[in-house]
Design an enzyme around this catalytic site. Structure first.
Site, PDB file in Angstrom:
ATOM      1  N   LYS A  22     -43.657 -21.406 -47.239  1.00 59.44           N
ATOM      2  CA  LYS A  22     -42.280 -21.912 -47.404  1.00 59.44           C
ATOM      3  C   LYS A  22     -42.156 -23.343 -46.867  1.00 59.44           C
ATOM      4  O   LYS A  22     -41.592 -24.211 -47.522  1.00 59.44           O
ATOM      5  CB  LYS A  22     -41.314 -20.993 -46.633  1.00 59.44           C
ATOM      6  CG  LYS A  22     -39.933 -21.583 -46.476  1.00 59.44           C
ATOM      7  CD  LYS A  22     -39.053 -20.768 -45.564  1.00 59.44           C
ATOM      8  CE  LYS A  22     -39.241 -20.957 -44.087  1.00 59.44           C
ATOM      9  NZ  LYS A  22     -38.402 -21.924 -43.396  1.00 59.44           N
ATOM     10  N   ASN A  23     -42.698 -23.587 -45.673  1.00 59.55           N
ATOM     11  CA  ASN A  23     -42.484 -24.891 -45.053  1.00 59.55           C
ATOM     12  C   ASN A  23     -43.343 -26.003 -45.656  1.00 59.55           C
ATOM     13  O   ASN A  23     -43.143 -27.183 -45.340  1.00 59.55           O
ATOM     14  CB  ASN A  23     -42.689 -24.806 -43.537  1.00 59.55           C
ATOM     15  CG  ASN A  23     -41.531 -24.058 -42.878  1.00 59.55           C
ATOM     16  OD1 ASN A  23     -40.513 -23.802 -43.518  1.00 59.55           O
ATOM     17  ND2 ASN A  23     -41.698 -23.699 -41.615  1.00 59.55           N
ATOM     18  N   CYS A 116     -27.538 -24.768 -35.412  1.00 59.12           N
ATOM     19  CA  CYS A 116     -28.448 -23.772 -35.956  1.00 59.12           C
ATOM     20  C   CYS A 116     -28.697 -22.727 -34.873  1.00 59.12           C
ATOM     21  O   CYS A 116     -28.556 -23.017 -33.688  1.00 59.12           O
ATOM     22  CB  CYS A 116     -29.732 -24.500 -36.323  1.00 59.12           C
ATOM     23  SG  CYS A 116     -31.121 -23.464 -36.699  1.00 59.12           S
ATOM     24  N   ARG A 121     -30.904 -29.118 -33.140  1.00 58.68           N
ATOM     25  CA  ARG A 121     -31.677 -29.677 -34.243  1.00 58.68           C
ATOM     26  C   ARG A 121     -31.048 -30.926 -34.870  1.00 58.68           C
ATOM     27  O   ARG A 121     -30.692 -30.938 -36.046  1.00 58.68           O
ATOM     28  CB  ARG A 121     -31.947 -28.604 -35.290  1.00 58.68           C
ATOM     29  CG  ARG A 121     -32.666 -27.403 -34.701  1.00 58.68           C
ATOM     30  CD  ARG A 121     -32.981 -26.372 -35.718  1.00 58.68           C
ATOM     31  NE  ARG A 121     -34.091 -26.773 -36.577  1.00 58.68           N
ATOM     32  CZ  ARG A 121     -34.504 -26.067 -37.612  1.00 58.68           C
ATOM     33  NH1 ARG A 121     -33.911 -24.944 -37.926  1.00 58.68           N
ATOM     34  NH2 ARG A 121     -35.514 -26.470 -38.345  1.00 58.68           N
ATOM     35  N   ASP A 307     -42.908 -21.167 -34.357  1.00 61.21           N
ATOM     36  CA  ASP A 307     -42.546 -20.178 -35.387  1.00 61.21           C
ATOM     37  C   ASP A 307     -43.271 -18.840 -35.215  1.00 61.21           C
ATOM     38  O   ASP A 307     -43.018 -17.899 -35.974  1.00 61.21           O
ATOM     39  CB  ASP A 307     -42.830 -20.739 -36.793  1.00 61.21           C
ATOM     40  CG  ASP A 307     -41.867 -21.865 -37.158  1.00 61.21           C
ATOM     41  OD1 ASP A 307     -40.854 -22.023 -36.469  1.00 61.21           O
ATOM     42  OD2 ASP A 307     -42.143 -22.572 -38.141  1.00 61.21           O
ATOM     43  N   ARG A 400     -35.152 -15.343 -46.474  1.00 58.25           N
ATOM     44  CA  ARG A 400     -35.297 -16.795 -46.595  1.00 58.25           C
ATOM     45  C   ARG A 400     -36.763 -17.211 -46.565  1.00 58.25           C
ATOM     46  O   ARG A 400     -37.109 -18.269 -47.087  1.00 58.25           O
ATOM     47  CB  ARG A 400     -34.563 -17.494 -45.447  1.00 58.25           C
ATOM     48  CG  ARG A 400     -33.065 -17.347 -45.543  1.00 58.25           C
ATOM     49  CD  ARG A 400     -32.382 -18.119 -44.472  1.00 58.25           C
ATOM     50  NE  ARG A 400     -32.746 -19.533 -44.565  1.00 58.25           N
ATOM     51  CZ  ARG A 400     -32.208 -20.491 -43.845  1.00 58.25           C
ATOM     52  NH1 ARG A 400     -31.273 -20.184 -42.970  1.00 58.25           N
ATOM     53  NH2 ARG A 400     -32.593 -21.740 -43.971  1.00 58.25           N
TER      54      ARG A 400
HETATM   55  C1  EPZ Z   1     -39.821 -27.586 -39.003  1.00 60.34           C
HETATM   56  O1  EPZ Z   1     -38.463 -27.820 -38.648  1.00 60.34           O
HETATM   57  C2  EPZ Z   1     -39.884 -26.193 -39.596  1.00 60.34           C
HETATM   58  N1  EPZ Z   1     -39.030 -26.144 -40.782  1.00 60.34           N
HETATM   59  C3  EPZ Z   1     -39.451 -25.169 -38.572  1.00 60.34           C
HETATM   60  O2  EPZ Z   1     -39.634 -23.872 -39.132  1.00 60.34           O
HETATM   61  C4  EPZ Z   1     -40.343 -25.290 -37.331  1.00 60.34           C
HETATM   62  O3  EPZ Z   1     -39.885 -24.416 -36.335  1.00 60.34           O
HETATM   63  C5  EPZ Z   1     -40.326 -26.728 -36.808  1.00 60.34           C
HETATM   64  O4  EPZ Z   1     -40.678 -27.652 -37.875  1.00 60.34           O
HETATM   65  C6  EPZ Z   1     -41.289 -26.963 -35.668  1.00 60.34           C
HETATM   66  O5  EPZ Z   1     -42.571 -26.630 -36.047  1.00 60.34           O
HETATM   67  C7  EPZ Z   1     -39.492 -26.577 -41.944  1.00 60.34           C
HETATM   68  O6  EPZ Z   1     -40.625 -27.033 -42.065  1.00 60.34           O
HETATM   69  C8  EPZ Z   1     -38.589 -26.465 -43.128  1.00 60.34           C
HETATM   70  P1  EPZ Z   1     -38.880 -30.776 -36.052  1.00 60.34           P
HETATM   71  P2  EPZ Z   1     -37.967 -29.298 -38.316  1.00 60.34           P
HETATM   72  O7  EPZ Z   1     -38.155 -31.934 -36.634  1.00 60.34           O
HETATM   73  O8  EPZ Z   1     -38.666 -30.257 -39.201  1.00 60.34           O
HETATM   74  C9  EPZ Z   1     -36.248 -32.328 -32.360  1.00 60.34           C
HETATM   75  C10 EPZ Z   1     -39.036 -21.624 -39.657  1.00 60.34           C
HETATM   76  O9  EPZ Z   1     -38.732 -20.576 -39.035  1.00 60.34           O
HETATM   77  N2  EPZ Z   1     -35.729 -33.358 -33.275  1.00 60.34           N
HETATM   78  O10 EPZ Z   1     -40.359 -30.870 -35.959  1.00 60.34           O
HETATM   79  O11 EPZ Z   1     -36.488 -29.273 -38.331  1.00 60.34           O
HETATM   80  C11 EPZ Z   1     -35.824 -30.918 -32.758  1.00 60.34           C
HETATM   81  O12 EPZ Z   1     -34.522 -30.605 -32.319  1.00 60.34           O
HETATM   82  C12 EPZ Z   1     -38.540 -22.961 -39.177  1.00 60.34           C
HETATM   83  O13 EPZ Z   1     -39.687 -21.624 -40.712  1.00 60.34           O
HETATM   84  C13 EPZ Z   1     -34.865 -34.319 -32.783  1.00 60.34           C
HETATM   85  O14 EPZ Z   1     -34.523 -34.340 -31.599  1.00 60.34           O
HETATM   86  O15 EPZ Z   1     -38.478 -29.443 -36.830  1.00 60.34           O
HETATM   87  C14 EPZ Z   1     -36.905 -30.080 -32.122  1.00 60.34           C
HETATM   88  O16 EPZ Z   1     -36.621 -29.908 -30.775  1.00 60.34           O
HETATM   89  C15 EPZ Z   1     -37.447 -22.968 -38.209  1.00 60.34           C
HETATM   90  N3  EPZ Z   1     -34.373 -35.276 -33.644  1.00 60.34           N
HETATM   91  C16 EPZ Z   1     -38.151 -30.964 -32.263  1.00 60.34           C
HETATM   92  O17 EPZ Z   1     -37.656 -32.304 -32.455  1.00 60.34           O
HETATM   93  C17 EPZ Z   1     -34.751 -35.306 -34.966  1.00 60.34           C
HETATM   94  O18 EPZ Z   1     -34.278 -36.186 -35.699  1.00 60.34           O
HETATM   95  C18 EPZ Z   1     -39.058 -30.605 -33.436  1.00 60.34           C
HETATM   96  O19 EPZ Z   1     -38.279 -30.480 -34.626  1.00 60.34           O
HETATM   97  C19 EPZ Z   1     -35.626 -34.321 -35.453  1.00 60.34           C
HETATM   98  C20 EPZ Z   1     -36.113 -33.353 -34.586  1.00 60.34           C
END
Ligand code: EPZ
Length: 421
Positions: A22-23, A116, A121, A307, A400
């Site tokens: 999915k991701n 969320c 996020r 995850d 999902r």
């Molecule tokens: C991706 O989310 C995945 N989703 C998530 O999978 C996964 O948990 C996550 O990466 C971490 O591996 C998809 O790929 C669609 P990040 P993403 O930006 O891209 C902070 C699942 O269950 N951050 O790497 O949203 C954020 O809050 C899901 O399949 C900021 O502060 O994750 C987090 O603490 C849920 N500012 C950290 O960085 C930003 O602009 C990592 O988030 C962006 C992120």
């Protein structure tokens, strides 16, 4: 609303075929906004999130056909650039259209994703990076309004934090930009690697794939000629089924899997005293005579994935001794704790550290609530070893991201059925 009824403690055995990731599929679908040709994607998981992104592309003007796991897509007809709240509110990953829409059209509006279940996020890092590339961004009425009328300009982007979605958005934005973009502190997840490879096969000059420094030479707004490709196997679905083998202490074979994407997960299972055998595309977990406690810290790839945290917590309830989990990525990713406790688990939370004292064979069935995708899969795992009949409510979360979960579980011998509340 639907709920899942699971009767625990049934013997499981057999093989399970892992679906497309999915991701990986979500950013890949978003990247097709950059395509000048009709394209075919194979191994596309048929889950709610990929179908939501397809619907979003359709709303923007794209056309597509889905035949089970193959999607034929034409995005050349896209003539709208607004990703509206009704879709974004159902799936935060809709933010992934921001980079490619802005790169192709020079303007777009994307509803700001809200909070969320697993944390705040924010998307500030995506926006800051696009601004470094010359975009003018305003937040108005809950929408990100982005403009770059003369196209985006290549830039050196240094991410303050490793961000999967941020890296993906900037990769896609940089693809059509003028000049060179360098992404420093880029995410290295296999899903990012596949996005880079697909863009490279589509003719993009991209270097440093799989490292934390990626360099892209933009095409000056010329669209890319995509080749046909297959989505990589889902490492989180695979990890979840490995935990299923582990928690039920059964031999379970996964097919269509990439063992090299699961090193951190396999290594923790080995620490818990399981033996695993792998070939190029299969992974088999063997039963053990004693499940040992383990300590886990979540981190970015190639570290232990956040995850997989909830599923390992369910597994730790069956270990001898006390395990700890330190969740470092999301501030609120412990909603499953109170539900696991309802099933009889002994878990104590201290900030972002959870201590799980194993109660092997002693979980007992009850009603529980699914709160997010991976939390839900942890409840399924726990229910499969709980004594009696567990009802898991709000299972739309599972739909999902887990393709045909019930079908796959039933093939392995689980007693699981779906009902209307
Ligand atoms: C991706 O989310 C995945 N989703 C998530 O999978 C996964 O948990 C996550 O990466 C971490 O591996 C998809 O790929 C669609 P990040 P993403 O930006 O891209 C902070 C699942 O269950 N951050 O790497 O949203 C954020 O809050 C899901 O399949 C900021 O502060 O994750 C987090 O603490 C849920 N500012 C950290 O960085 C930003 O602009 C990592 O988030 C962006 C992120």
């Amino acid at each position: 609303m639907k709920y899942l009824k699971i009767i625990g403690k049934h013997k499981l055995s057999g093989e399970v075929k892992i679906s497309g990731a999915k991701n990986a599929a979500l950013p890949l679908l978003a990247s097709t906004i950059l395509a000048k040709n009709e394209l075919v994607i194979g191994n596309m998981p048929d889950v709610v999130d990929t179908n939501t992104l397809l619907k979003l592309l359709e709303k923007l003007g794209a056309t597509y056909k889905r035949d089970k796991n193959t999607v034929t897509l034409n995005t050349l007809s896209i003539n709208k650039t607004k990703a509206t709240y009704d879709i974004v509110k159902t799936m935060r990953a809709s933010i992934l259209v921001l980079g490619p829409l802005l790169a192709r059209f020079g303007h777009c509006e994307v509803s700001l994703p809200g909070g969320c279940a697993i944390g705040q996020r924010p998307v500030d890092l995506h926006l800051k990076a696009l601004e470094s590339m010359g975009a003018v961004i305003e937040i108005k009425n809950g929408y990100i309004e982005a403009k770059a009328p003369n196209g985006l300009k290549g830039a050196k982007i240094v991410f303050d934090k490793v961000t999967v979605g941020g890296t993906e958005n900037i990769l896609m934005a940089a693809a059509l930009a003028h000049g060179k973009t360098q992404i420093i502190n880029a995410a290295k997840e296999p899903e990012i690697v596949q996005l880079c490879e697909v863009l490279k096969d589509a003719g993009l000059d991209i270097k440093g794939i799989g490292t934390s420094e990626i360099t892209i030479i933009g095409t000056n707004q010329e669209l890319l000629e995509f080749k046909t490709f297959e989505v990589i196997p889902d490492r989180i679905e695979a990890g979840t089924y490995l935990c299923l083998g582990a928690i039920t202490n059964t031999k379970l074979k996964l097919t269509n899997v990439r063992p090299d994407h699961l090193d951190a997960v396999v290594s923790k299972l080995e620490e818990m005293n399981f033996t695993l055998e792998s070939t190029k595309d299969t992974l088999t977990i063997m039963p053990t005579n004693e499940i040992k406690a383990v300590n886990i810290i979540t981190s970015e790839y190639p570290g232990f994935p956040t995850d997989m945290q909830a599923q390992f917590m369910a597994l730790a309830t069956q270990a001898n001794g006390t395990s700890t989990i330190d969740e470092r990525l999301f501030e609120n990713r412990y909603m499953h704790v109170s539900e696991l406790v309802r099933l009889g688990a002994e878990i104590h939370l201290n900030g972002n550290i959870a201590s799980i004292t194993g109660v092997p064979g002693k979980l007992s069935a009850t009603d529980v609530m699914a709160t997010d995708l991976r939390a839900s899969s942890a409840l399924v795992l726990a229910a499969l070893v709980a004594e009696g009949e567990t009802n898991i409510h709000r299972i739309y979360h599972l739909d999902r991201g887990y393709e045909d979960l019930e079908g796959k579980l039933k093939l392995l011998g689980a007693k699981v059925s779906r009902h209307q509340e």
